[in-house]
Design a protein around this motif. Structure first.
Motif, PDB file in Angstrom:
ATOM      1  N   GLU A   1       0.990  -0.970   0.145  1.00 26.25           N
ATOM      2  CA  GLU A   1      -0.514  -0.244  -0.077  1.00 26.25           C
ATOM      3  C   GLU A   1       0.280   1.087  -0.154  1.00 26.25           C
ATOM      4  O   GLU A   1       0.706   2.084  -0.694  1.00 26.25           O
ATOM      5  N   ALA A   2       1.954   1.305   0.382  1.00 27.07           N
ATOM      6  CA  ALA A   2       2.791   2.375   0.601  1.00 27.07           C
ATOM      7  C   ALA A   2       3.370   3.089  -0.422  1.00 27.07           C
ATOM      8  O   ALA A   2       3.815   3.448  -0.860  1.00 27.07           O
TER       9      ALA A   2
ATOM     10  N   THR B   1     -11.246  10.489   4.975  1.00 25.69           N
ATOM     11  CA  THR B   1     -10.970   8.722   5.483  1.00 25.69           C
ATOM     12  C   THR B   1     -11.914   8.233   3.688  1.00 25.69           C
ATOM     13  O   THR B   1     -11.891   7.289   3.888  1.00 25.69           O
ATOM     14  N   ILE B   2     -11.921   9.007   2.948  1.00 28.92           N
ATOM     15  CA  ILE B   2     -12.222   8.755   1.385  1.00 28.92           C
ATOM     16  C   ILE B   2     -10.801   7.722   0.940  1.00 28.92           C
ATOM     17  O   ILE B   2      -9.998   8.620   0.333  1.00 28.92           O
ATOM     18  N   PRO B   3     -11.451   6.169   0.391  1.00 26.55           N
ATOM     19  CA  PRO B   3     -10.248   5.919   0.445  1.00 26.55           C
ATOM     20  C   PRO B   3     -10.173   6.104  -1.059  1.00 26.55           C
ATOM     21  O   PRO B   3     -10.766   7.019  -1.616  1.00 26.55           O
TER      22      PRO B   3
ATOM     23  N   ILE C   1       3.688  15.110   6.636  1.00 26.10           N
ATOM     24  CA  ILE C   1       2.435  15.392   6.279  1.00 26.10           C
ATOM     25  C   ILE C   1       1.509  14.419   6.571  1.00 26.10           C
ATOM     26  O   ILE C   1       0.210  13.938   6.891  1.00 26.10           O
ATOM     27  N   VAL C   2       1.472  13.265   6.191  1.00 25.65           N
ATOM     28  CA  VAL C   2       0.817  11.765   5.997  1.00 25.65           C
ATOM     29  C   VAL C   2       1.004  11.626   7.119  1.00 25.65           C
ATOM     30  O   VAL C   2       0.044  11.534   7.865  1.00 25.65           O
TER      31      VAL C   2
ATOM     32  N   GLY D   1      -1.170   7.441   7.907  1.00 24.62           N
ATOM     33  CA  GLY D   1      -0.885   6.639   7.727  1.00 24.62           C
ATOM     34  C   GLY D   1      -2.952   5.257   7.651  1.00 24.62           C
ATOM     35  O   GLY D   1      -2.452   4.131   6.917  1.00 24.62           O
ATOM     36  N   GLN D   2      -3.654   5.981   8.074  1.00 21.48           N
ATOM     37  CA  GLN D   2      -4.482   5.178   8.378  1.00 21.48           C
ATOM     38  C   GLN D   2      -5.565   5.761   6.963  1.00 21.48           C
ATOM     39  O   GLN D   2      -5.086   6.428   5.941  1.00 21.48           O
ATOM     40  N   TRP D   3      -6.997   4.809   6.867  1.00 27.41           N
ATOM     41  CA  TRP D   3      -7.597   5.132   5.053  1.00 27.41           C
ATOM     42  C   TRP D   3      -7.293   4.942   4.286  1.00 27.41           C
ATOM     43  O   TRP D   3      -6.837   5.512   3.863  1.00 27.41           O
ATOM     44  N   GLU D   4      -5.635   3.875   4.593  1.00 29.86           N
ATOM     45  CA  GLU D   4      -5.386   3.360   3.284  1.00 29.86           C
ATOM     46  C   GLU D   4      -3.781   4.795   2.482  1.00 29.86           C
ATOM     47  O   GLU D   4      -3.995   4.855   1.468  1.00 29.86           O
TER      48      GLU D   4
END
Length: 413
Positions: A106-107, A275-277, A355-356, A362-365
């Motif tokens: 994912e990262a 939170t919107i992937p 920023i992340v 790192g949550q919510w993809e």
């Protein structure tokens, strides 16, 4: 001790130490090791002059070795060991474990997305701002406002944008600018223009730009006469990779343009944007684009001002319009600077963390490599996998650094 006084003492000791080092090292070199006297005076002077540059370079070399060289070697060593086994050597087991974790991929996926979007948009906005601000009387004031975000830390900028994306309950007043604007739409003509038509036009324009880039690259690879060289051996594979990436982005743009018209939008409901992937990644990217646009603008503005006026005047006499002058006269002449700005922002993107970490952790993809490394090192206390991810980041950064050094040396020659 007062922090201000502590800082002043540190500066005095640091500056005084540097001055003392250079003074006494030269005294030892000239008075003790190689004194310019006696029958060997000439040879001693030559020897001292050969060693003197290394005396000046030694502090920088020592600091680079201590703070860059040693950490790289130690990180590589830790990536091959297991902390739970007392630091035993485990070979590539940490890399294998990292590759088996969905969060790592994912990262990687998100980092690639950042690499595609942020350098391109920040460089394009910077170039646009540089061109437009040079054409207006109050351009310097405009440049100051555009450059101002560069003075803000990444964490500070993240906090500002977190307030912009803030969400409150539907029956409360929204302090987040984005939600306040969202609730102003109710499904009428304005909603159709702003939320459907405008995004679709932007996506189609981006697809057209990618198609034009493909056209330029393909025509550049086609032979135009016998004996015509197509450039270095790696230029054709690189162009093919860019063509495939541009084609993929055209497909995504067209697919997104269709989905914009077919999506059911929840009018009247506050949205938790972060939170919107998938889309939340773009909300995070907006912060870095906002910061880096000023940097790109300053560098590219200086480059645009260095273009010889004769070429522009010749183009005007030949009947070229402003768009032709910009894209066919100015841009090709500053392409080297554009590439430098692009690669510099790319290096920043590969190391993105603040920023992340400050906005989503790192949550919510939204995981990225640097935040993944932090989670493994300091939260899971797994130095093996954490160091392995650090090596991956270094390997991704290395080709860009080598390429920049190669181009810098080529320009010097």
């Amino acid at each position: 001790m007062n922090p201000a006084l502590q800082g002043l003492i540190t500066i005095i000791i640091g500056v005084g130490g540097c001055i003392g080092y250079f003074y006494f090292s030269n005294q030892i070199l000239d008075k003790v090791l190689f004194p310019p006297q006696g029958k060997d005076a000439g040879r001693n002077i030559n020897r001292a002059n050969m060693i003197r540059p290394w005396l000046f370079l030694f502090p920088a070399i020592f600091a680079l070795g201590l703070y860059l060289g040693y950490p790289v070697i130690e990180t590589l060593r830790l990536s091959l060991t297991d902390r739970s086994a007392g630091g035993a050597f485990v070979g590539l087991a940490n890399y294998s474990q990292m590759a088996s974790e969905p969060k790592f991929w994912e990262a990687m996926r998100n980092n690639m997305l950042w690499l595609i979007v942020v350098p391109a948009i920040a460089t394009a906005f910077g170039l646009l701002a540089a061109q437009l601000t040079d054409r207006i009387s109050w351009g310097n004031v405009a440049k100051s406002f555009i450059f101002m975000p560069m003075a803000i830390s990444f964490v500070g900028a993240a906090v500002i944008f977190k307030l912009i994306y803030d969400t409150r309950a539907a029956n409360q007043e929204q302090i987040g600018v984005l939600n306040a604007l969202w609730l102003a739409f109710d499904g009428g003509a304005g909603s159709f223009i702003v939320l459907r038509l405008l995004p679709a036009v932007i996506l189609l324009g981006f697809a057209a730009l990618m198609a034009y880039i493909i056209y330029l690259l393909v025509t550049a690879m086609l032979p135009k006469g016998a004996g015509r060289s197509t450039g270095t051996w790696w230029s054709v594979p690189l162009r093919l990779i860019i063509v495939l990436a541009a084609a993929w982005m055209i497909w995504l743009s067209l697919k997104s343009a269709v989905s914009v018209f077919t999506a059911t939008l929840p009018y009247g409901e506050p949205q938790t944007w972060l939170t919107i992937p998938f889309y939340n990644n773009f909300f995070l990217m907006a912060v870095l684009i906002w910061i880096q646009t000023g940097f790109a603008m300053v560098i590219l503005s200086a480059s645009l001002r260095g273009i010889p006026e004769e070429t522009i005047e010749a183009a005007i006499l030949d009947g070229a319009n402003p768009f032709q002058i910009f894209f066919k006269i100015k841009v090709p002449q500053i392409m080297g600077t554009i590439v430098v700005v692009w690669t510099t922002i790319t290096l920043v993107v590969l190391k993105i963390f603040d920023i992340v970490f400050a906005m989503t952790n790192g949550q919510w993809e939204t995981q990225v490599l640097a935040n993944y490394m932090y989670d493994k090192l300091f939260r899971a206390s797994d130095w093996g996998v954490g160091s392995a991810s650090a090596i991956v980041i270094m390997l991704l950064v290395m080709p860009i650094l080598v390429w920049n050094v190669y181009n810098a040396r080529k320009e010097m020659r």
